[in-house]
Scaffold this active site. Sequence first.
Site, PDB file in Angstrom:
ATOM      1  CD  GLU A 112      -3.063   1.044   0.371  1.00 20.70           C
ATOM      2  OE1 GLU A 112      -2.351   1.971  -0.085  1.00 20.70           O
ATOM      3  OE2 GLU A 112      -4.311   1.094   0.348  1.00 20.70           O
ATOM      4  CD  GLU A 151      -4.627  -3.940   6.822  1.00 21.14           C
ATOM      5  OE1 GLU A 151      -5.121  -2.791   6.841  1.00 21.14           O
ATOM      6  OE2 GLU A 151      -4.643  -4.666   5.820  1.00 21.14           O
ATOM      7  CG  ASN A 183      -9.739   3.086   0.916  1.00 18.33           C
ATOM      8  OD1 ASN A 183      -8.570   3.348   0.696  1.00 18.33           O
ATOM      9  ND2 ASN A 183     -10.128   1.916   1.403  1.00 18.33           N
ATOM     10  CG  ASP A 197      -7.450   0.706  -1.371  1.00 19.92           C
ATOM     11  OD1 ASP A 197      -7.368   1.828  -0.830  1.00 19.92           O
ATOM     12  OD2 ASP A 197      -7.123  -0.342  -0.803  1.00 19.92           O
TER      13      ASP A 197
END
Length: 301
Positions: A34, A145, A179, A233
């Site tokens: 990410e 996470e 997001n 995303d």
Amino acid sequence: MLMPEFEVIDPRFTKYVMQNVHMETLYTGTRWAEGPVYFPAGKYLLWSDIPNNRVLRYDETDGVVSEFATGCGYHNGHTRDRQGRLVSCEHQGRRISRIEFDGSVSTLAAEYEGKRLNSPNDVVVKSDGSVWFTDPTYGIDSEYEGDSAESEIGASLVYRIDPESGAVKAVASDFVKPNGLAFSPDESRLYIADTGATHVENGPHHIRVFDVSADGALSGGEVFAECGAGLFDGFRLDLDGNIWTSAGDGVHCYTSEGDLIGKILTGEVVANVEFGGIKRNRLIICATTTLRAVYLNTQGC
């Protein structure tokens, strides 16, 4: 000939993909890649491996990957500010942080109206220095996470940090799980993804678009595009205003009018992308376990 990873849906896509250009795998070994951000002065890219609680560094000059930071608070999204400093979303710290020129770390935002943020997810800096970020609950939903916790705010909002006062203001409150976010090239519009389908049956899996006023207020908010493969995303825009967005089967390319014109197929779920390289024409792709890259006939804005 076009490589098989390119899927042309509309002839307009062929302008942006070149003959005999293929997708490269730069690194393998992440659990959930990410937050890519490219630093042209150093010719390197940083990105997050969230479950492994580390930030990795890809050196474009020699292809070497090293650990930039470990045990760092489960970083998610990153960006550069206008002075070239790293701005980070921290799940565990539940804050927006910034690495200063001397290496120290400052907190830009950790609370809203006296309550702790959820787990900042993605962040972008506008040309006026204001910092915009989304704050869903993914980093506090489990121990995977971040640290499992209840939301103190009780909602997932979108925020703006004032460049002068540092005040944190909620600019959008009608998202399920906001997001990725990015501005149009002229900064007149702000695109924000909602991945609420992860928490609500038949929930949102789309990108919305807002008009941005001079004082930072948002208006509009209509759905710009629905994701037909998993969830949108993180995403970036090119100089033509096209959106290159992550999806369940790769990267989808949308025109500024919301037309899906093509895909870059990865075989893995993509979480985020970034335009890198000195000419900003190399799309860096965070695809679950791998970091990939492909040259395009366009430049990131």
